[in-house]
Scaffold this motif. Structure first.
Motif, PDB file in Angstrom:
ATOM      1  N   UNK A 110       0.837  -1.194   0.000  1.00  0.00           N
ATOM      2  CA  UNK A 110       0.000   0.000   0.000  1.00  0.00           C
ATOM      3  C   UNK A 110       0.878   1.252   0.000  1.00  0.00           C
ATOM      4  N   UNK A 111       0.574   2.184  -0.867  1.00  0.00           N
ATOM      5  CA  UNK A 111       1.345   3.428  -0.929  1.00  0.00           C
ATOM      6  C   UNK A 111       2.540   3.356  -1.850  1.00  0.00           C
ATOM      7  N   UNK A 112       2.928   2.148  -2.280  1.00  0.00           N
ATOM      8  CA  UNK A 112       4.066   2.007  -3.183  1.00  0.00           C
ATOM      9  C   UNK A 112       3.601   2.077  -4.624  1.00  0.00           C
ATOM     10  N   UNK A 113       4.377   2.710  -5.486  1.00  0.00           N
ATOM     11  CA  UNK A 113       4.015   2.829  -6.891  1.00  0.00           C
ATOM     12  C   UNK A 113       3.990   1.450  -7.546  1.00  0.00           C
ATOM     13  N   UNK A 114       2.911   1.110  -8.269  1.00  0.00           N
ATOM     14  CA  UNK A 114       2.852  -0.185  -8.957  1.00  0.00           C
ATOM     15  C   UNK A 114       4.025  -0.364  -9.900  1.00  0.00           C
ATOM     16  N   UNK A 115       4.416  -1.622 -10.099  1.00  0.00           N
ATOM     17  CA  UNK A 115       5.591  -1.931 -10.902  1.00  0.00           C
ATOM     18  C   UNK A 115       5.496  -1.331 -12.301  1.00  0.00           C
ATOM     19  N   UNK A 116       4.394  -1.588 -12.997  1.00  0.00           N
ATOM     20  CA  UNK A 116       4.293  -1.118 -14.375  1.00  0.00           C
ATOM     21  C   UNK A 116       4.176   0.392 -14.459  1.00  0.00           C
ATOM     22  N   UNK A 342      -7.052 -10.747  -3.211  1.00  0.00           N
ATOM     23  CA  UNK A 342      -7.585 -10.924  -4.565  1.00  0.00           C
ATOM     24  C   UNK A 342      -8.192  -9.626  -5.097  1.00  0.00           C
ATOM     25  N   UNK A 343      -8.824  -8.858  -4.195  1.00  0.00           N
ATOM     26  CA  UNK A 343      -9.394  -7.573  -4.598  1.00  0.00           C
ATOM     27  C   UNK A 343      -8.308  -6.634  -5.094  1.00  0.00           C
ATOM     28  N   UNK A 344      -7.234  -6.511  -4.342  1.00  0.00           N
ATOM     29  CA  UNK A 344      -6.157  -5.600  -4.753  1.00  0.00           C
ATOM     30  C   UNK A 344      -5.437  -6.093  -6.003  1.00  0.00           C
ATOM     31  N   UNK A 345      -5.296  -7.410  -6.139  1.00  0.00           N
ATOM     32  CA  UNK A 345      -4.692  -7.937  -7.367  1.00  0.00           C
ATOM     33  C   UNK A 345      -5.524  -7.554  -8.590  1.00  0.00           C
ATOM     34  N   UNK A 346      -6.851  -7.693  -8.446  1.00  0.00           N
ATOM     35  CA  UNK A 346      -7.743  -7.368  -9.564  1.00  0.00           C
ATOM     36  C   UNK A 346      -7.613  -5.903  -9.951  1.00  0.00           C
ATOM     37  N   UNK A 347      -7.575  -5.018  -8.955  1.00  0.00           N
ATOM     38  CA  UNK A 347      -7.505  -3.586  -9.238  1.00  0.00           C
ATOM     39  C   UNK A 347      -6.132  -3.180  -9.763  1.00  0.00           C
ATOM     40  N   UNK A 348      -5.077  -3.781  -9.235  1.00  0.00           N
ATOM     41  CA  UNK A 348      -3.738  -3.484  -9.745  1.00  0.00           C
ATOM     42  C   UNK A 348      -3.615  -3.895 -11.206  1.00  0.00           C
ATOM     43  N   UNK A 349      -4.262  -4.993 -11.553  1.00  0.00           N
ATOM     44  CA  UNK A 349      -4.231  -5.452 -12.941  1.00  0.00           C
ATOM     45  C   UNK A 349      -4.966  -4.493 -13.856  1.00  0.00           C
ATOM     46  N   UNK A 350      -6.139  -4.032 -13.443  1.00  0.00           N
ATOM     47  CA  UNK A 350      -6.995  -3.247 -14.324  1.00  0.00           C
ATOM     48  C   UNK A 350      -6.688  -1.751 -14.302  1.00  0.00           C
ATOM     49  N   UNK A 351      -6.396  -1.196 -13.126  1.00  0.00           N
ATOM     50  CA  UNK A 351      -6.215   0.264 -13.028  1.00  0.00           C
ATOM     51  C   UNK A 351      -4.883   0.664 -12.404  1.00  0.00           C
ATOM     52  N   UNK A 352      -4.046  -0.349 -12.071  1.00  0.00           N
ATOM     53  CA  UNK A 352      -2.716  -0.115 -11.517  1.00  0.00           C
ATOM     54  C   UNK A 352      -2.755   0.650 -10.196  1.00  0.00           C
ATOM     55  N   UNK A 353      -3.822   0.452  -9.445  1.00  0.00           N
ATOM     56  CA  UNK A 353      -3.943   1.070  -8.121  1.00  0.00           C
ATOM     57  C   UNK A 353      -4.617   0.083  -7.183  1.00  0.00           C
ATOM     58  N   UNK A 354      -4.285   0.188  -5.867  1.00  0.00           N
ATOM     59  CA  UNK A 354      -5.001  -0.635  -4.908  1.00  0.00           C
ATOM     60  C   UNK A 354      -6.371  -0.029  -4.638  1.00  0.00           C
ATOM     61  N   UNK A 355      -7.164  -0.699  -3.800  1.00  0.00           N
ATOM     62  CA  UNK A 355      -8.553  -0.281  -3.604  1.00  0.00           C
ATOM     63  C   UNK A 355      -8.665   1.172  -3.153  1.00  0.00           C
TER      64      UNK A 355
END
Length: 416
Positions: A110-116, A342-355
């Motif tokens: 949380x708070x860290x910039x997504x890899x991509x 699983x919720x955060x994985x889904x959001x990171x995949x689609x919008x590159x952000x956590x919930x």
């Protein structure tokens, strides 16, 4: 309008030899300045020799030996000046497949910039000796596995080929991000300081499922619809709607190749009205019926049991529709009968952000619309977009917009 002002579009495929490939390798040489080029598929460039001034979107970099460049879908690049001919190795890869694989195994803090996202923020780095040795080994392994594209030789791949090349690309991304954390290469020049226009095309591509319109772009970039339309036409030679269809077809092809989504599901994901709409646009662009294309090329790949993501889009849609309610990560996870991870994985995949980052961004974007378009009191806006207190609203607003809501209302207006 002069033709040389129009940027070229690079192919949406990783390989012109075999469109089913998810990765390709080649050598390239640039010995003179180039025109602007929009890249529909991402790639890494590893510079072996030379020196040049290389524009990526709005930033101008001086690149040379041992530089590694990351170019993402719909980034715009242009070589402004060549001091010494630029020789480099290039790896193109399928963004959807690699991103899906990364997000299926990585949970960001949380708070860290997504890899991509790091590849977007810092597209150019200079490798130290250790990182350079690692990159050269990985590039060599990919060349051995996929062959050299310009040789035009069709390779017979061993079993688990897709898994191997995906993991090798993931290693490049890992090294790139580690070097980014410690070694940011600051741009020498900004092409147009503060001008966001070069980012418009990538923004459209990343938000196709939002059913993108000129109204939405106008509010996001604080520019008039006419100025956005004019910029797109000058850069691409396409109208806004023509560009949308170009991007949608590109993304549709990826899903036809690598998933079993129905046309109705694809329509929602890629921003079409319905299955009939997606079929009409696809046939006009590809000179082939979408059903025939899928029969010929479809479902060619199941990389390491990469999971289907139908539910992920429903989660994003649910948050976009209900952001003004008292949403929590737990409540959304319970709604879809999944865990918080699983919720955060889904959001990171689609919008590159956590919930919470995505929820706050959605709320603040809506608040910006209210601030510009209405005379509503700030307290009413805060409550209207889902915050319980003005203090929480103001804190999140400042974090995302770097000014208070009042300052935003007084200072921000649409650019003509």
């Amino acid at each position: 309008m002069m033709m040389q002002e129009i940027a070229e579009f690079q192919s949406q495929y990783c390989s012109n030899l075999d469109i089913k490939r998810i990765c390709s390798f080649d050598y390239e040489l640039i010995d003179e300045k180039t025109h602007a080029l929009y890249h529909q598929s991402p790639r890494f460039l590893y510079v072996r020799k030379g020196k040049a001034k290389f524009m990526v979107d709005t930033e101008l970099y001086e690149v040379g030996k041992n530089c590694l460049l990351s170019i993402l879908p719909w980034d715009c690049t242009e070589v402004i000046e060549v001091e010494e001919p630029l020789q480099y190795e290039i790896i193109k890869y399928n963004y959807e497949v690699v991103a899906n694989m990364l997000h299926s195994i990585v949970v960001e803090n949380t708070g860290e910039m997504p890899i991509l996202k790091k590849l977007e923020v810092t597209p150019v780095i200079t490798l130290n000796d250790h990182a350079r040795n690692e990159i050269e080994i990985i590039f060599s392994k990919i060349k051995e596995e996929v062959g050299i594209e310009s040789v035009m030789e069709k390779m017979e791949h061993e079993s688990y080929h897709e898994i191997l090349v995906c993991t090798l690309v993931a290693q490049i991304i890992t090294i790139f991000c580690r070097e980014t954390d410690a070694n940011r290469m600051v741009p020498k020049v900004l092409a147009e300081p503060g001008d966001p226009r070069a980012l418009i095309l990538r923004y459209i591509y990343m938000h196709l499922s939002d059913k993108m319109t000129l109204d939405k772009l106008s509010k996001q970039f604080y520019m008039s619809k006419s100025s956005i339309s004019k910029y797109i036409l000058e850069k691409t030679g396409l109208s806004f709607n023509e560009l949308l269809n170009e991007m949608r077809v590109t993304k549709t092809i990826n899903y036809l190749l690598y998933t079993d989504f129905t046309l109705e599901e694809l329509a929602s994901i890629v921003g079409y009205v319905d299955a009939a709409h997606i079929s009409k646009v696809f046939s006009a662009r590809m000179d082939d019926k979408i059903g025939n294309y899928r029969k010929t090329y479809g479902k060619v790949l199941h990389v390491g049991k990469i999971r289907e993501t139908k539910q992920d889009y429903k989660i994003v849609e649910y948050i976009l529709r209900n952001f003004s309610e008292d949403l929590t990560a737990h409540s959304v996870a319970d709604t879809f009968n999944i865990s918080l991870i699983e919720l955060n994985k889904a959001l990171l995949l689609q919008v590159e952000k956590n919930f919470y980052d995505f929820l706050n961004l959605t709320r603040i974007n809506k608040a910006c619309e209210f601030l510009i378009e209405t005379d509503m009191e700030i307290t009413d806006i805060a409550i209207g977009v889902g915050y319980n207190t003005v203090k929480t609203f103001r804190r999140n607003f400042v974090q995302l917009r770097h000014m208070t809501p009042s300052e935003f209302r007084n200072n921000v207006s649409m650019q003509d």
